[in-house]
Design a protein around this motif. Structure first.
Motif, PDB file in Angstrom:
ATOM      1  N   VAL A   1       0.841  -1.193   0.000  1.00 30.50           N
ATOM      2  CA  VAL A   1       0.000   0.000   0.000  1.00 30.50           C
ATOM      3  C   VAL A   1       0.874   1.240   0.000  1.00 30.50           C
ATOM      4  O   VAL A   1       2.011   1.221   0.480  1.00 30.50           O
ATOM      5  CB  VAL A   1      -0.942   0.024   1.223  1.00 30.50           C
ATOM      6  CG1 VAL A   1      -1.938  -1.104   1.159  1.00 30.50           C
ATOM      7  CG2 VAL A   1      -0.150  -0.042   2.524  1.00 30.50           C
ATOM      8  N   ASP A   2       0.338   2.320  -0.556  1.00 30.53           N
ATOM      9  CA  ASP A   2       1.107   3.567  -0.571  1.00 30.53           C
ATOM     10  C   ASP A   2       0.743   4.418   0.640  1.00 30.53           C
ATOM     11  O   ASP A   2      -0.049   4.007   1.503  1.00 30.53           O
ATOM     12  CB  ASP A   2       0.890   4.328  -1.883  1.00 30.53           C
ATOM     13  CG  ASP A   2      -0.561   4.763  -2.077  1.00 30.53           C
ATOM     14  OD1 ASP A   2      -1.332   4.746  -1.084  1.00 30.53           O
ATOM     15  OD2 ASP A   2      -0.930   5.120  -3.212  1.00 30.53           O
ATOM     16  N   VAL A   3       1.313   5.621   0.714  1.00 30.87           N
ATOM     17  CA  VAL A   3       1.117   6.477   1.873  1.00 30.87           C
ATOM     18  C   VAL A   3      -0.323   6.961   1.991  1.00 30.87           C
ATOM     19  O   VAL A   3      -0.737   7.443   3.038  1.00 30.87           O
ATOM     20  CB  VAL A   3       2.068   7.700   1.807  1.00 30.87           C
ATOM     21  CG1 VAL A   3       3.502   7.253   1.963  1.00 30.87           C
ATOM     22  CG2 VAL A   3       1.869   8.468   0.510  1.00 30.87           C
ATOM     23  N   LEU A   4      -1.076   6.834   0.911  1.00 31.93           N
ATOM     24  CA  LEU A   4      -2.488   7.221   0.938  1.00 31.93           C
ATOM     25  C   LEU A   4      -3.408   6.035   1.227  1.00 31.93           C
ATOM     26  O   LEU A   4      -4.619   6.104   1.011  1.00 31.93           O
ATOM     27  CB  LEU A   4      -2.880   7.877  -0.383  1.00 31.93           C
ATOM     28  CG  LEU A   4      -2.186   9.216  -0.691  1.00 31.93           C
ATOM     29  CD1 LEU A   4      -2.618   9.725  -2.056  1.00 31.93           C
ATOM     30  CD2 LEU A   4      -2.490  10.241   0.387  1.00 31.93           C
ATOM     31  N   ASN A   5      -2.794   4.924   1.674  1.00 33.51           N
ATOM     32  CA  ASN A   5      -3.573   3.748   2.060  1.00 33.51           C
ATOM     33  C   ASN A   5      -4.199   3.039   0.861  1.00 33.51           C
ATOM     34  O   ASN A   5      -5.168   2.309   0.987  1.00 33.51           O
ATOM     35  CB  ASN A   5      -4.675   4.137   3.050  1.00 33.51           C
ATOM     36  CG  ASN A   5      -5.128   2.965   3.924  1.00 33.51           C
ATOM     37  OD1 ASN A   5      -4.329   2.087   4.245  1.00 33.51           O
ATOM     38  ND2 ASN A   5      -6.383   2.959   4.304  1.00 33.51           N
ATOM     39  N   ARG A   6      -3.639   3.280  -0.346  1.00 33.98           N
ATOM     40  CA  ARG A   6      -4.186   2.668  -1.550  1.00 33.98           C
ATOM     41  C   ARG A   6      -3.436   1.384  -1.870  1.00 33.98           C
ATOM     42  O   ARG A   6      -2.216   1.323  -1.783  1.00 33.98           O
ATOM     43  CB  ARG A   6      -4.085   3.645  -2.722  1.00 33.98           C
ATOM     44  CG  ARG A   6      -4.998   4.848  -2.566  1.00 33.98           C
ATOM     45  CD  ARG A   6      -4.867   5.820  -3.701  1.00 33.98           C
ATOM     46  NE  ARG A   6      -3.527   6.380  -3.791  1.00 33.98           N
ATOM     47  CZ  ARG A   6      -3.221   7.518  -4.425  1.00 33.98           C
ATOM     48  NH1 ARG A   6      -4.188   8.206  -5.036  1.00 33.98           N
ATOM     49  NH2 ARG A   6      -1.994   7.954  -4.463  1.00 33.98           N
ATOM     50  N   ASP A   7      -4.213   0.367  -2.237  1.00 34.35           N
ATOM     51  CA  ASP A   7      -3.632  -0.942  -2.563  1.00 34.35           C
ATOM     52  C   ASP A   7      -2.866  -0.859  -3.875  1.00 34.35           C
ATOM     53  O   ASP A   7      -3.405  -0.464  -4.908  1.00 34.35           O
ATOM     54  CB  ASP A   7      -4.758  -1.977  -2.665  1.00 34.35           C
ATOM     55  CG  ASP A   7      -4.237  -3.407  -2.725  1.00 34.35           C
ATOM     56  OD1 ASP A   7      -3.353  -3.690  -3.540  1.00 34.35           O
ATOM     57  OD2 ASP A   7      -4.750  -4.232  -1.945  1.00 34.35           O
ATOM     58  N   LYS A   8      -1.584  -1.288  -3.841  1.00 32.83           N
ATOM     59  CA  LYS A   8      -0.726  -1.228  -5.038  1.00 32.83           C
ATOM     60  C   LYS A   8      -0.393  -2.614  -5.593  1.00 32.83           C
ATOM     61  O   LYS A   8       0.429  -2.745  -6.494  1.00 32.83           O
ATOM     62  CB  LYS A   8       0.573  -0.484  -4.722  1.00 32.83           C
ATOM     63  CG  LYS A   8       0.377   0.900  -4.097  1.00 32.83           C
ATOM     64  CD  LYS A   8      -0.465   1.810  -4.969  1.00 32.83           C
ATOM     65  CE  LYS A   8       0.286   2.242  -6.218  1.00 32.83           C
ATOM     66  NZ  LYS A   8      -0.512   3.225  -7.000  1.00 32.83           N
ATOM     67  N   GLY A   9      -1.025  -3.645  -5.050  1.00 35.06           N
ATOM     68  CA  GLY A   9      -0.814  -4.985  -5.583  1.00 35.06           C
ATOM     69  C   GLY A   9      -0.131  -5.923  -4.601  1.00 35.06           C
ATOM     70  O   GLY A   9       0.194  -5.559  -3.465  1.00 35.06           O
ATOM     71  N   SER A  10       0.124  -7.149  -5.046  1.00 28.75           N
ATOM     72  CA  SER A  10       0.738  -8.175  -4.200  1.00 28.75           C
ATOM     73  C   SER A  10       2.212  -7.882  -3.968  1.00 28.75           C
ATOM     74  O   SER A  10       2.901  -7.360  -4.836  1.00 28.75           O
ATOM     75  CB  SER A  10       0.594  -9.556  -4.842  1.00 28.75           C
ATOM     76  OG  SER A  10      -0.752  -9.917  -4.958  1.00 28.75           O
ATOM     77  N   PHE A  11       2.672  -8.268  -2.794  1.00 29.06           N
ATOM     78  CA  PHE A  11       4.091  -8.148  -2.481  1.00 29.06           C
ATOM     79  C   PHE A  11       4.843  -9.291  -3.167  1.00 29.06           C
ATOM     80  O   PHE A  11       4.518 -10.460  -2.994  1.00 29.06           O
ATOM     81  CB  PHE A  11       4.299  -8.204  -0.970  1.00 29.06           C
ATOM     82  CG  PHE A  11       5.739  -8.219  -0.548  1.00 29.06           C
ATOM     83  CD1 PHE A  11       6.539  -7.101  -0.701  1.00 29.06           C
ATOM     84  CD2 PHE A  11       6.307  -9.372  -0.012  1.00 29.06           C
ATOM     85  CE1 PHE A  11       7.872  -7.116  -0.318  1.00 29.06           C
ATOM     86  CE2 PHE A  11       7.627  -9.395   0.380  1.00 29.06           C
ATOM     87  CZ  PHE A  11       8.414  -8.256   0.216  1.00 29.06           C
TER      88      PHE A  11
END
Length: 613
Positions: free
Chosen positions: A207-217
């Motif tokens: 997740v980014d600093v805006l709490n948005r999901d950016k995908g699987s680790f």
């Protein structure tokens, strides 16, 4: 000098080896170990989402779905990441006060500032839709998918049970469970928890600093799969269960029906009851408190397994069998009845009008109190017993073998023993060796200190129908597949009475229904029902109406017990209701509509007041 240089050569070689080893260790660390440190170091940008498995489904004996799953969501919070959020908007979406928000965040912080915990549980799919599009405004919060239990029919609440959040004492003792997990609290959900729960998985998201999901680790390299729980196939007949609950509307008591040839529970009604969907989701806590605080109807109390009633005249069947086994009674034994059994000082155990004298079969048919008081006394005072205590223990030992006075072992939690009093109890009450058969004569007609649960009464009917044995009553017949029958319930349990003594008792029960006996008003055309009425004295109000039966007489398919509190004679409510249950199960329809209507609309209120509507 040459030796000095030779030594330096070894030192240089050693340094190169150490440096080489350091490179190897470093390479191992980078390739094998480092990922774990990366995971730890990046906790502030990684989100660990537990993949909760769907719990196993539950079906009835005909394949009707009883319990299934519905998508739901938990709002999770990581306290250290909660910064500069729109508190008012989140409270509005969740319909909570700001003080609730502050209390919940503080509670989560006490649990762990860095680990996620539940902030709002069991958000419905509809409400989640509104929340999802605004999650970027709430750093430190994320949504955890899971499932809720749903019930196809509003019946069998006590048998099916419910789930709830796991308590701290379980978390400490069982490594599988974490804070926020759910566990079976009652009924099947509790008994078969490990089978129903499945196996949890884990997903790691970036997740980014805006709490948005950016995908699987790392493309899901460290994700694990959840495995769904195993399905259960119950022995319940959903239609029969619903019908029994309809019959018990406005009444307190229980109906239990068993298939004698297998021990499978066909229906288990506890009344008053409740819709199991009331204890699902966010409304569970509020509804549970309401149900718990209802001290008059006590809907959470499982009367089928926990309530202990004097069996009244239904217990005469046990004494008829024990008396024969003890060689003090034969089918031809006759006793006169002068209107009751004399106790001395002008007192007596009263009996109703019927012809006299009677043999054993007739005594069962007409439920003669005098007859069975004499039978009981002859068992206790039999020679060569040297004391009442010795005779009583012999009697009690045979009675216990009928599954009375102890837990039978049903696959549901909460079963209680009932009570067949010990001789030690009477020693304490009367004084050691200072009591006689006359002091406990009421036991012979199912009164006094005897207490039997509705489950035990139904099992007694099953034992008599099988002519001397029973299978452990159970509510789950198969696990995983419909034909995967649970083998542990296939063992026969024999009582300590010879099978040859059952035939006369069965004939007497047949006469109760077919030949002008105490239950003849509840006979069903085309079905040969064998039954026994009981009227249990109740010191707190009107007597309890009790009836046990099985049908058909030969190759029985159903054994049933009915207890209706404060309803008077066994023939008034319990017998007609039992006959309707039998008719419904065997014929799948009811032709005696007048009897059905009378039982459904008859309301028995507190203190035994009866209102016919």
């Amino acid at each position: 000098m040459e030796r000095i240089y030779a030594n330096r050569k070894f030192i240089v070689i050693g340094l190169f080896c150490i440096i080489g080893l350091a490179f190897v260790v470093r390479l191992f660390f980078i390739q094998i170990v480092a990922d774990k440190y990366i995971l730890s170091a990046n906790n502030n940008v990684l989100r660990y989402i537990t993949q909760y498995p769907a719990r196993g489904l539950v079906y009835d004996r005909y394949g009707k779905l009883l319990v299934y799953n519905e998508a739901a969501y938990d709002l999770m919070v990581i306290p250290t990441q909660v910064k500069n959020i729109d508190t008012a908007e989140l409270c509005r979406l969740l319909e909570i006060e700001k003080k609730d928000f502050i209390e919940r965040v503080e509670k989560a912080r006490i649990y762990s500032p860095y680990r996620p915990s539940i902030f709002e549980s069991q958000i419905t799919r509809e409400n989640y839709g509104y929340l999802e599009e605004k999650m970027f405004r709430f750093p430190g919060f994320f949504v955890q998918p899971r499932t809720l239990r749903k019930y196809t029919f509003p019946v069998a609440a006590h048998s099916l049970g419910y789930i709830g959040e796991v308590g701290p004492e379980i978390i400490v003792n069982n490594a599988y469970y974490k804070s926020g997990d759910y566990i079976g609290i009652s009924g099947i959900e509790k008994s078969y928890e490990e089978i129903l729960r499945g196996k949890k998985g884990m997903k790691i998201r970036v997740v980014d600093v805006l709490n948005r999901d950016k995908g699987s680790f790392q493309e899901g390299k460290y994700d694990t799969i959840a495995f769904a729980g195993t399905d259960l196939f119950s022995s319940l007949d959903a239609d029969l269960q619903a019908y029994g609950e309809q019959l018990m509307t406005g009444k307190k008591g229980s109906i239990v029906a068993i298939e004698p040839s297998s021990g499978e529970i066909l229906c288990m009604i506890t009344s008053p009851s409740y819709d199991p969907n009331l204890l699902v989701g966010r409304i569970r806590k509020k509804n549970y408190v309401k149900l718990l605080e209802d001290s008059i109807m006590v809907p959470l109390f499982n009367r089928a397994l926990m309530a202990s009633y004097p069996p009244g005249s239904t217990f005469k069947l046990v004494d008829a069998l024990v008396g024969q086994q003890a060689s003090v009674l034969t089918p031809d034994t006759r006793y006169s009845c002068p209107g009751g059994f004399p106790l001395g000082n002008g007192k007596k155990v009263a009996c109703h009008n019927h012809f006299s004298p009677l043999d054993l079969r007739q005594a069962i048919q007409h439920s003669c109190n005098t007859y069975f008081c004499r039978v009981f006394r002859s068992i206790i005072d039999k020679k060569p017993f040297t004391s009442t205590r010795e005779g009583y223990e012999a009697w009690r030992n045979l009675v216990l073998s009928f599954g009375l006075g102890h837990k039978i072992g049903i696959d549901l939690p909460g079963e209680l023993n009932g009570n067949i009093p010990t001789s030690t109890y009477y020693d304490r009450y009367h004084g050691k060796n200072r009591w006689t058969s006359m002091a406990i004569i009421s036991l012979g007609i199912g009164q006094g200190e005897i207490g039997i649960t509705p489950l035990q009464l139904a099992n007694l009917a099953a034992i008599i129908s099988n002519r001397g044995f029973y299978y452990t009553p159970h509510i789950i017949k198969a696990i995983g597949k419909k034909d995967s029958i649970i083998k542990e319930f296939s063992e026969k349990h024999y009582c300590k009475v010879d099978p040859r003594y059952f035939s006369i008792v069965v004939e007497g029960m047949d006469d109760v229904m077919q030949s002008g006996g105490t239950g003849s008003g509840s006979k069903v055309d085309g079905i040969e029902i064998c039954g026994k009425t009981g009227t249990a004295q109740n010191p707190h109000g009107k007597n309890h109406s009790i009836f046990i039966a099985f049908a058909p007489k030969d190759n029985p398919r159903i054994a049933v017990a009915v207890v209706v509190e404060n309803a008077g004679f066994g023939a008034t409510y319990a017998a007609p209701m039992a006959s309707l249950i039998i008719e419904k199960y065997i014929n799948r329809e009811i032709k005696r509509k007048n009897v059905e209507q009378s039982m459904i609309t008859g309301k028995i209120l507190n203190q035994g007041n009866v209102i016919d509507q």
